[in-house]
Design an enzyme around this catalytic site. Structure first.
Site, short mmCIF file in Angstrom:
data_model
loop_
_atom_site.label_atom_id
_atom_site.label_comp_id
_atom_site.label_asym_id
_atom_site.label_seq_id
_atom_site.Cartn_x
_atom_site.Cartn_y
_atom_site.Cartn_z
N LYS A 90 0.80 -1.22 0.00
CA LYS A 90 0.00 0.00 0.00
C LYS A 90 0.84 1.28 0.00
CE LYS A 90 -4.48 -1.58 1.25
NZ LYS A 90 -4.33 -2.94 1.81
N GLU A 112 -9.76 6.67 3.70
CA GLU A 112 -10.63 5.69 4.33
C GLU A 112 -9.77 4.48 4.65
OE1 GLU A 112 -10.20 5.77 1.06
OE2 GLU A 112 -9.66 3.67 0.83
N SER A 378 1.42 -9.91 -0.91
CA SER A 378 1.11 -8.48 -0.80
C SER A 378 1.51 -7.88 0.54
CB SER A 378 -0.38 -8.26 -1.05
OG SER A 378 -1.16 -9.10 -0.20
#
Ligand SMILES: *Cc1c(COP(=O)(O)O)cnc(C)c1O
Length: 395
Positions: A90, A112, A378
């Protein structure tokens, strides 16, 4: 030439677009007319690449997993996004977007978050760039994900618990959009996945595309060719998958496998298998596949993995499914949990429970021994230790 990338109107086939309230029209237009110019500029590239290298720790290794390969009868490489600063892919996206926000003269960042991973990645880059940061998070998630809430606060962010709806990610996203409507001039909204109105899905995919750029170079070095036979990634909103496939999506030699969260089984009523269960509709500014009831009410998704239970999916991925370009597999909670323990014992890598869904796909596939498979891990599993410990204790 046929392409699976976004078209000039912001669509992937019939999916995508920008369905937004009038008040955000200028914000989104502004972003649309700015993002490509900035992302492709020399000064952005330089700063982005430097931060990815020295701050995030890129390139992330492409690791040949010998024992996993023996087990599944193919050459399996793991793309190690779990080794990035803050523990997942991310951060690639939040670094890119905060540089863009600064370039656009914005002074306040909103985001968010569901599990809190995107919130932490956003709070991290806000600390780095000395920007005000407000993170919307459903109250249910605030209670479930306390360590990430504490991290965000330590990083200087204000975490606002959202009390509407089921008090989870969808509701936090609604609230962030509402904030943006009230503060369009000074505020930049960092969306955490390949979702939302155009240009977000394309922008996030481009920022994450560093993953496939590196895979190409690393495979050339290790296998003497740039392309794998298979790419495997998990999908929540779709950003780590988008980054993994970005430079291969129009190369039909490469088979794409997307693992979505089956929850307790896709027909159990407790699932987050959005691509297989979803119907076309509009959610958070994009036309895409959505889990919804007959009369169009959003159905709350369920998965053991908090990072995969979003009721929509990126428009890119909806189109890959509609065009039969990707194989979509639903991996159940149990399958993912088993895959997490298997990777841990075979390779000494504790994956995030989201990533374990990609690993769970291996069981369901048939490989030839010479097949080159790249699977994106990930994120790392530190945040999931309670889930893993509970699972072991109950077995
Ligand atoms: C957030 C998250 C995901 C899901 O998001 P995508 O946008 O689909 O990539 C997957 N893995 C990890 C580790 C995450 O934190």
């Amino acid at each position: 030439m046929k392409t699976y990338q976004v078209d000039e109107n912001g669509y992937y086939g019939e999916f995508g677009g920008a369905y937004i309230p009038e008040i955000l029209y200028h914000c989104v237009e502004d972003l649309k007319s700015t993002y490509l110019q900035v992302l492709e500029s020399e000064s952005f590239r330089k700063e982005f690449d430097t931060l990815l290298r020295d701050y995030v720790g890129r390139p992330s290794p492409l690791y040949f997993a010998k024992r996993l390969s023996e087990k599944y009868g193919a050459k399996i490489y793991l793309k190690r996004e779990d080794l990035n600063h803050t523990g997942a892919h991310k951060i690639n996206n939040t670094i890119g977007q905060i540089l863009l926000a600064r370039q656009m003269g914005k002074t306040r960042i909103i985001a968010e978050t569901g599990a809190g991973q995107h919130g932490v990645a956003t709070a991290t880059v806000c600390a780095l760039m000395n920007m005000e940061c407000v993170v919307y998070m459903g109250k249910t998630d605030v209670e479930r994900q306390m360590p990430n809430v504490k991290k965000m606060e330590m990083l200087g962010a204000t975490v606002i618990p959202v009390l509407s709806g089921n008090m989870t990610l969808k509701d936090a996203t609604n609230e962030a959009i509402r904030d943006w409507c009230c503060n369009p001039s000074d505020t930049y909204y960092i969306i955490g996945s390949t979702v939302g109105p155009h240009p977000y899905p394309d922008m996030v995919a481009r920022l994450q595309s560093v993953i496939s750029e590196e895979i190409k170079k690393q495979l050339l070095e290790k296998e003497g060719r740039e392309h794998p036979d298979y790419l495997i990634a998990c999908v929540g909103g779709g950003s780590n998958a988008a980054g993994t496939i970005y430079h291969f999506v129009d190369d039909e030699r490469v088979k794409i496998v997307l693992a979505e969260a089956g929850g307790k089984g896709i027909h159990s009523g407790m699932s987050a298998a959005t691509i297989q269960l979803g119907k076309t509709g509009i959610l958070h500014g994009a036309r895409t596949l959505i889990m919804q009831s007959e009369d169009g009410q959003i159905e709350e998704p369920y998965s053991v993995s908090a990072g995969l239970d979003y009721p929509g999916i990126g428009p890119l991925h909806a189109n890959l499914h509609a065009a039969n370009r990707a194989v979509i597999l639903a991996i159940d909670d149990d399958e993912a949990l088993n895959a997490a323990f298997e990777l841990t014992r075979l390779e000494g890598i504790i994956p995030a429970i989201e990533s374990a869904h990609a690993l769970g796909a291996l069981e369901k596939m048939k490989f030839k021994p010479e097949d080159v498979v790249v699977l994106t891990v990930s994120g790392r599993g530190d945040k999931d230790m309670d889930t893993y410990i509970n699972y072991k204790n109950n077995k």
